[in-house]
Design an enzyme around this catalytic site. Structure first.
Site, PDB file in Angstrom:
ATOM      1  N   ASP A   1      -0.009  -7.293   1.037  1.00  0.00           N
ATOM      2  CA  ASP A   1       0.977  -6.245   1.451  1.00  0.00           C
ATOM      3  C   ASP A   1       2.423  -5.716   1.604  1.00  0.00           C
ATOM      4  OD1 ASP A   1       0.178  -3.976   1.453  1.00  0.00           O
ATOM      5  OD2 ASP A   1       0.143  -3.370   3.730  1.00  0.00           O
TER       6      ASP A   1
ATOM      7  N   HIS B   1       0.785  -1.282   0.139  1.00  0.00           N
ATOM      8  CA  HIS B   1      -0.090  -0.016   0.120  1.00  0.00           C
ATOM      9  C   HIS B   1       0.825   1.332  -0.125  1.00  0.00           C
ATOM     10  CE1 HIS B   1       0.637  -0.371   4.750  1.00  0.00           C
ATOM     11  NE2 HIS B   1       0.796   0.750   4.010  1.00  0.00           N
TER      12      HIS B   1
ATOM     13  N   SER C   1       5.159   2.533   7.926  1.00  0.00           N
ATOM     14  CA  SER C   1       4.747   1.466   7.195  1.00  0.00           C
ATOM     15  C   SER C   1       6.159   0.432   6.147  1.00  0.00           C
ATOM     16  CB  SER C   1       3.203   1.746   6.607  1.00  0.00           C
ATOM     17  OG  SER C   1       2.071   1.779   6.825  1.00  0.00           O
TER      18      SER C   1
END
Length: 435
Positions: free
Chosen positions: A210, A179, A289
């Site tokens: 992911d 993402h 992230s």
């Protein structure tokens, strides 16, 4: 004075000694006794021209010596031989100034040392153990891992996406979240911990796990060490490293709060991601992230991916001590697939799950079973209620999907299920999705 004019009858301009004024004693006259008309001066003052105001005065200029004579010679200041003297004088002057300055400094230091200012702090023979930053300390672990952590920026029409990543090979492969790079042009800017920036190309990505892989053309990189996410225990210390809120090289500490926390995540209109996450209370925020979650030895045991927050939709979420990382065993397997083939394999059990099982809410029901799939080969049928997978209890359909994808294709897992009122178990060999 009695109004007497002291200038009457006294010609001070007569160096020859003109007549003294009447009634005034002449120089050399004997002093008169104290009686009528006596002198106000004492005896020896009559011959002193500086004390007797009535004495004649004259300036005597000495005559020039007989025979004349040559004037005293004057040396030429610019004549040869004077420069050396001037240099000696100049050097002596500079030396004196320097010596004076040094003496003043030493005097000041001596006076300061002898003042009443106390010595601050206690003396220590060596630094305390906690300040020595041993390799196994948190500071030692951070120092070891930071050179391998990067900031990832992706520029697209929709704006700029920023996250973190870490080097997994010396030839420039970097792991981050899908993402972070999704929606971009397949290019990224990678900023290393030393401030050097390099362009990167997205090698491949797997939206459902992911995970994405970026490649940069830079040599001398230091890849991370991998740990074993299956060997973790609740309470193990961990560090989260990355660039939260664009603050590069940020390190936060916490513990493993839970294991196999099944997650279902995704953005509206995007793919749904399932994974059995490592839960931690280390502070993780937007920008973390794709960064590494490392154990107490500095080995990567997870990829920071998502957080839970109390804010409403559309508001900026922040850390509340609920962060989740993709287990590194799963992330490493997906990364190898992407580098080797350009895409990742998805692990499946060969069944479709529906709602929960009985009224108690324990277990998940199998709505359908693929005839040639792993579940059917192990004897499971539609309508069976799966209670546990490798000992992990099933409460939601998400649990079965996420836990199955944690394992690699070909792994054998134990499935406990209920058929009617009977409890049974079966060994299921998981497979890779055909697509």
């Amino acid at each position: 004075m009695g109004g007497t004019d002291v200038t009457d009858g006294w010609d001070w301009r007569q160096p020859g000694g003109g007549p003294a004024p009447a009634g005034r004693p002449a120089p050399g006259d004997p002093p008169q006794g104290a009686g009528g008309g006596s002198s106000p001066w004492w005896s020896d003052a009559l011959a002193d021209p500086w004390r007797d105001p009535y004495a004649p005065a004259a300036v005597v200029v000495p005559a020039a010596p007989a025979g004349g004579g040559e004037p005293e010679p004057v040396a030429d200041p610019d004549a040869p031989g004077r420069s050396g003297v001037r240099q000696v004088v100049l050097i002596s002057l500079i030396t004196a100034l320097l010596a004076g300055s040094l003496g003043s400094a030493l005097t000041y230091a001596f006076l300061r040392g002898g003042s009443d200012v106390p010595t601050l702090g206690a003396q220590s023979a060596q630094a305390p153990a906690l300040a020595q930053r041993k390799p196994e300390s948190l500071a030692g672990v951070a120092e070891k891992v930071l050179p391998s952590v990067v900031t990832v920026r992706v520029y697209s029409i929709g704006g700029t996406s920023e996250g973190s990543g870490f080097v997994v090979s010396a030839d420039g492969h970097i792991v981050t979240n899908d993402h972070v790079v999704s929606g971009g042009p397949g290019k990224a800017t990678v900023i290393f911990s030393d401030g050097i920036t390099a362009p990167g190309t997205v090698v491949g990505q797997d939206p459902e796990s992911d995970i994405a892989v970026i490649k940069v053309a830079r040599t001398g990189l230091k890849p991370v060490e991998f740990g074993d996410s299956d060997a973790l225990a609740v309470g193990d210390p961990v560090l989260a490293i990355g660039s939260p809120l664009s603050l590069a090289n940020t390190v936060t500490a916490g513990i493993v709060s839970a294991l196999d926390r099944t997650m279902q995540a995704g953005e509206p209109g995007g793919p749904t991601r399932y994974y059995a996450a490592i839960q931690t209370d280390a502070a993780v925020n937007h920008g973390n992230s794709g960064g590494p979650l490392v154990d107490g030895a500095g080995r990567v045991i997870g990829v920071n991916s998502t957080i839970k927050s109390l804010v409403a939709d559309g508001q900026d979420a922040g850390n509340i001590g609920l962060a989740f990382a993709i287990p590194i065993n799963q992330a490493k397997r997906v990364t190898q697939d992407i580098i080797g083939t350009g895409r990742a394999r998805r692990t499946v059990i060969g069944a479709q799950v529906g709602g929960t099982g009985a009224a108690s809410g324990t277990g998940v029901r199998l709505n359908s079973v693929e005839p040639a799939g792993p579940a059917a080969a192990a004897g499971l049928k539609a309508g069976d209620v799966v209670l546990r997978l490798n000992g992990h209890p099933m409460t939601e359909p998400t649990d079965l999907v996420a836990l199955v994808r944690k394992y690699a294709p070909g792994s054998v897992v134990t499935v406990e299920y209920r058929r009617g009122s009977a409890r049974q178990s079966a060994s299921v060999t998981l497979a890779a999705d055909a697509k």
